[in-house]
Design an enzyme around this catalytic site. Structure first.
Site, PDB file in Angstrom:
ATOM      1  N   TYR A  55       0.827  -1.198   0.000  1.00 22.87           N
ATOM      2  CA  TYR A  55       0.000   0.000   0.000  1.00 22.87           C
ATOM      3  C   TYR A  55       0.864   1.252   0.000  1.00 22.87           C
ATOM      4  O   TYR A  55       1.599   1.508   0.959  1.00 22.87           O
ATOM      5  CB  TYR A  55      -0.937   0.027   1.215  1.00 22.87           C
ATOM      6  N   HIS A 122      -0.556 -12.132   1.243  1.00 28.76           N
ATOM      7  CA  HIS A 122      -1.525 -11.282   0.543  1.00 28.76           C
ATOM      8  C   HIS A 122      -2.235 -12.040  -0.572  1.00 28.76           C
ATOM      9  O   HIS A 122      -3.383 -11.734  -0.908  1.00 28.76           O
ATOM     10  CB  HIS A 122      -0.810 -10.059  -0.022  1.00 28.76           C
ATOM     11  N   PRO A 203     -16.105  -5.307   1.965  1.00 23.89           N
ATOM     12  CA  PRO A 203     -17.455  -5.708   2.390  1.00 23.89           C
ATOM     13  C   PRO A 203     -18.542  -4.755   1.897  1.00 23.89           C
ATOM     14  O   PRO A 203     -19.725  -5.099   1.933  1.00 23.89           O
ATOM     15  CB  PRO A 203     -17.356  -5.692   3.920  1.00 23.89           C
ATOM     16  N   GLY A 207     -17.742   0.825  -1.919  1.00 21.58           N
ATOM     17  CA  GLY A 207     -18.712   1.909  -1.812  1.00 21.58           C
ATOM     18  C   GLY A 207     -19.972   1.711  -2.623  1.00 21.58           C
ATOM     19  O   GLY A 207     -20.941   2.462  -2.466  1.00 21.58           O
ATOM     20  N   LEU A 208     -20.007   0.695  -3.486  1.00 18.71           N
ATOM     21  CA  LEU A 208     -21.222   0.439  -4.267  1.00 18.71           C
ATOM     22  C   LEU A 208     -22.422   0.238  -3.355  1.00 18.71           C
ATOM     23  O   LEU A 208     -23.524   0.730  -3.622  1.00 18.71           O
ATOM     24  CB  LEU A 208     -21.034  -0.797  -5.156  1.00 18.71           C
TER      25      LEU A 208
END
Length: 343
Positions: A55, A122, A203, A207-208
């Site tokens: 990141y 990862h 989850p 943002g959908l």
């Protein structure tokens, strides 16, 4: 906030996805604001903070380490290394255990800590037997560099084989109302049988499921924002996904909550060791998401929601290759994901 016991660690039932503080969600908030938000989240009950060496090219680990330093003994840091993108299978670079330990040491330095609570693969490639990776993680536990280990995007067979060598603390696979594979691919069932926690990523489907992105809004995304490439967010697919928003409206109205709170409550109701890690890179997201911990969905309500979801076709996706697509775009544009970390 309710806590879950994961190999002796008492972890709050909702964790904080920290990637958005430095990468993939547009230009990040000022550094000091990010630090303040992470500490505020802890005051509100959050104990698990999720980061990774990739990141913002390691800068997210630096930020998380600085933010949590004053409360280090009260929180759990979960960070990751990726043996798929950067393999550890070349013996010319040392043994697998030595190469993973070197990655771990680099994360420890960036985090400014002498141990990692949960160290995660990862991705789980098939280049080596999973037992080889498990043995390497077992060695790190024995050396005291990590307390426990975990896997992301792990299959059922990998989970079971790895756990037999060294108990797996957490599996982190994608799971939301629109991506429900873990309910049918055996990975969630394996976790339930073996007592492994699940920390589903995305989850809220980036943002959908918040309802913040709707058809007709003429959305424009720029810079380091994953919404530029995730096809859920095209005007065409937002229009096609109208039935999804209607479902969220119906059930959130019934429960007196937001779309996001409903979606998170639904995820947590699937397993008593489910610890979602939504991105909470704005204070409003922290305040709203943590309220989801207080929402109780009955068996009847869960059944009704599941039956409704089964009738929906979801248009678009948040496929992993689209993350690489964004990185390519940023490179061409000369955007530096590390820029916000320069003091």
């Amino acid at each position: 906030m309710r806590k879950v016991n994961v190999q002796g660690m008492e972890i709050g039932v909702m964790g904080m996805g920290c990637m958005g503080f430095s990468h993939a969600h547009g230009d990040p908030a000022p550094r000091e604001e990010c630090i303040s938000m992470m500490r505020k989240a802890h005051e509100m009950g959050v104990t698990l903070y999720d980061t990774a060496d990739v990141y913002a090219n390691g800068h997210n680990e630096i930020l998380v380490g600085e933010a949590l330093a004053p409360i280090r003994s009260e929180v759990q840091i979960l960070t990751k290394f990726n043996p798929e993108v950067a393999p550890v299978n070349d013996p010319a670079n040392g043994t697998v255990a030595q190469q993973i330990e070197a990655r771990c040491d680099a994360s420890l330095k960036r985090l400014g800590t002498d141990y990692i609570d949960i160290y995660m693969m990862h991705r789980v490639p098939d280049d080596l037997p999973i037992e080889t990776y498990a043995e390497a993680m077992k060695s790190l536990i024995e050396k005291g560099k990590i307390k426990a280990w975990a896997m992301s995007r792990a299959r059922e067979d990998q989970i079971r084989k790895a756990h037999a060598v060294c108990p797996v603390a957490i599996v982190q696979n994608e799971f939301s109302m629109v991506v429900r594979n873990i309910e049918t691919d055996g990975s969630l069932q394996a976790c339930k049988e073996l007592g492994i926690a699940m920390t589903p990523y995305m989850p809220l489907a980036s943002g959908l499921l918040t309802g913040a992105y709707r058809p007709g809004m003429k959305l424009e995304f720029k810079n380091d924002d994953i919404h530029r490439t995730f096809s859920w967010f095209t005007e065409e697919n937002l229009e096609k996904n109208q039935p999804l928003f209607e479902m969220l409206e119906k059930f959130s109205t019934k429960k007196g909550c937001t779309y996001a709170q409903l979606a998170l409550a639904w995820v947590m109701a699937k397993y008593d060791m489910m610890i979602p890690i939504p991105g909470m890179y704005k204070q409003e997201f922290i305040d709203s998401n943590l309220e989801a911990c207080n929402i109780v969905l009955t068996d009847e309500e869960m059944k009704e929601i599941d039956e409704t979801l089964a009738t929906l076709t979801i248009y678009g996706d948040g496929a992993e290759w689209r993350v690489d697509q964004l990185r390519g775009m940023l490179k061409e544009e000369g955007y530096e994901v590390e820029k916000s970390w320069r003091k």
